[in-house]
Scaffold this motif. Structure first.
Motif, short mmCIF file in Angstrom:
data_model
loop_
_atom_site.label_atom_id
_atom_site.label_comp_id
_atom_site.label_asym_id
_atom_site.label_seq_id
_atom_site.Cartn_x
_atom_site.Cartn_y
_atom_site.Cartn_z
N VAL A 72 0.87 -1.17 0.00
CA VAL A 72 0.00 0.00 0.00
C VAL A 72 0.91 1.22 0.00
O VAL A 72 1.89 1.27 0.75
N PHE A 73 0.61 2.21 -0.83
CA PHE A 73 1.41 3.42 -0.91
C PHE A 73 0.65 4.56 -0.25
O PHE A 73 -0.48 4.87 -0.63
N LEU A 74 1.28 5.19 0.75
CA LEU A 74 0.64 6.21 1.56
C LEU A 74 1.48 7.49 1.53
O LEU A 74 2.70 7.44 1.72
N GLN A 75 0.83 8.63 1.31
CA GLN A 75 1.49 9.94 1.34
C GLN A 75 1.34 10.48 2.76
O GLN A 75 0.23 10.73 3.21
N VAL A 76 2.46 10.64 3.48
CA VAL A 76 2.42 11.09 4.87
C VAL A 76 3.13 12.43 5.01
O VAL A 76 4.12 12.69 4.33
N PRO A 77 2.64 13.29 5.91
CA PRO A 77 3.30 14.59 6.12
C PRO A 77 4.61 14.41 6.89
O PRO A 77 4.76 13.50 7.69
N THR A 78 5.57 15.31 6.62
CA THR A 78 6.84 15.32 7.34
C THR A 78 6.85 16.53 8.26
O THR A 78 5.95 17.37 8.23
N LYS A 79 7.89 16.65 9.07
CA LYS A 79 7.97 17.73 10.05
C LYS A 79 8.13 19.10 9.42
O LYS A 79 7.75 20.11 10.00
N ASP A 80 8.71 19.17 8.21
CA ASP A 80 8.96 20.46 7.57
C ASP A 80 7.84 20.85 6.59
O ASP A 80 8.09 21.47 5.56
N ASP A 81 6.59 20.52 6.92
CA ASP A 81 5.41 20.86 6.12
C ASP A 81 5.49 20.36 4.68
O ASP A 81 4.96 20.97 3.77
N ASP A 82 6.17 19.27 4.48
CA ASP A 82 6.26 18.62 3.19
C ASP A 82 5.59 17.25 3.34
O ASP A 82 5.03 16.94 4.38
N SER A 83 5.62 16.45 2.32
CA SER A 83 5.08 15.10 2.45
C SER A 83 5.97 14.14 1.67
O SER A 83 6.67 14.53 0.74
N THR A 84 5.93 12.89 2.07
CA THR A 84 6.71 11.86 1.41
C THR A 84 5.85 10.61 1.26
O THR A 84 4.97 10.36 2.06
N GLU A 85 6.12 9.85 0.21
CA GLU A 85 5.37 8.62 -0.01
C GLU A 85 6.11 7.46 0.62
O GLU A 85 7.31 7.31 0.45
N ILE A 86 5.37 6.64 1.37
CA ILE A 86 5.96 5.46 1.97
C ILE A 86 5.25 4.22 1.45
O ILE A 86 4.09 4.28 1.00
N THR A 87 5.94 3.11 1.50
CA THR A 87 5.39 1.82 1.08
C THR A 87 5.17 0.97 2.32
O THR A 87 6.07 0.81 3.14
N ILE A 88 3.96 0.43 2.46
CA ILE A 88 3.63 -0.44 3.59
C ILE A 88 3.25 -1.80 3.00
O ILE A 88 2.36 -1.88 2.15
N PHE A 89 3.91 -2.84 3.46
CA PHE A 89 3.59 -4.17 2.97
C PHE A 89 2.36 -4.71 3.68
O PHE A 89 2.19 -4.54 4.88
N LYS A 90 1.49 -5.34 2.93
CA LYS A 90 0.19 -5.77 3.44
C LYS A 90 0.30 -6.78 4.58
O LYS A 90 -0.58 -6.82 5.43
N ASN A 91 1.37 -7.56 4.64
CA ASN A 91 1.47 -8.55 5.72
C ASN A 91 1.70 -7.90 7.08
O ASN A 91 1.58 -8.58 8.09
N ALA A 92 1.98 -6.60 7.13
CA ALA A 92 2.17 -5.89 8.40
C ALA A 92 0.89 -5.18 8.86
O ALA A 92 0.85 -4.62 9.95
N ILE A 93 -0.16 -5.20 8.03
CA ILE A 93 -1.37 -4.44 8.31
C ILE A 93 -2.39 -5.31 9.05
O ILE A 93 -2.67 -6.43 8.64
N LYS A 94 -2.94 -4.75 10.14
CA LYS A 94 -4.03 -5.41 10.86
C LYS A 94 -5.36 -5.02 10.24
O LYS A 94 -6.17 -5.87 9.90
N TYR A 95 -5.61 -3.69 10.11
CA TYR A 95 -6.81 -3.21 9.43
C TYR A 95 -6.63 -1.78 8.97
O TYR A 95 -5.72 -1.09 9.41
N ILE A 96 -7.50 -1.36 8.07
CA ILE A 96 -7.47 -0.01 7.49
C ILE A 96 -8.82 0.63 7.73
O ILE A 96 -9.85 0.00 7.52
N ASN A 97 -8.82 1.88 8.18
CA ASN A 97 -10.09 2.60 8.28
C ASN A 97 -9.91 4.04 7.93
O ASN A 97 -8.88 4.52 7.63
#
Length: 77
Positions: free
Chosen positions: A52-77
């Motif tokens: 899953v690809f998620l765009q998350v905010p950083t501390k300097d008011d920017d954002s970065t895309e991270i990759t989360i592998f599905k086997n680490a996910i419990k649930y999404i809401n």
């Protein structure tokens, strides 16, 4: 095996099915809860077969895309 099509449908072998679940949340703020109890919130960019690809905010008011592998996910809401 599922095959992506150009419209809002997923082609499953010889039949087509509408997208459902968290596939409808692409482009919206989403919280992902991990198996270890932690969570992360960001904008859902894309969903792959194993990640899953998620765009998350950083501390300097920017954002970065991270990759989360599905086997680490419990649930999404």
């Amino acid at each position: 095996m599922a095959k992506k099509t150009d419209d809002n449908l997923i082609q499953l072998n010889h039949a087509k099915a509408e997208k459902h679940g968290f596939y409808l949340k692409i482009g919206q703020p989403t919280t992902i809860h991990f198996l270890d109890g932690k969570k992360i919130t960001g904008i859902l960019n894309a969903i792959g077969q194993y990640e899953v690809f998620l765009q998350v905010p950083t501390k300097d008011d920017d954002s970065t895309e991270i990759t989360i592998f599905k086997n680490a996910i419990k649930y999404i809401n």
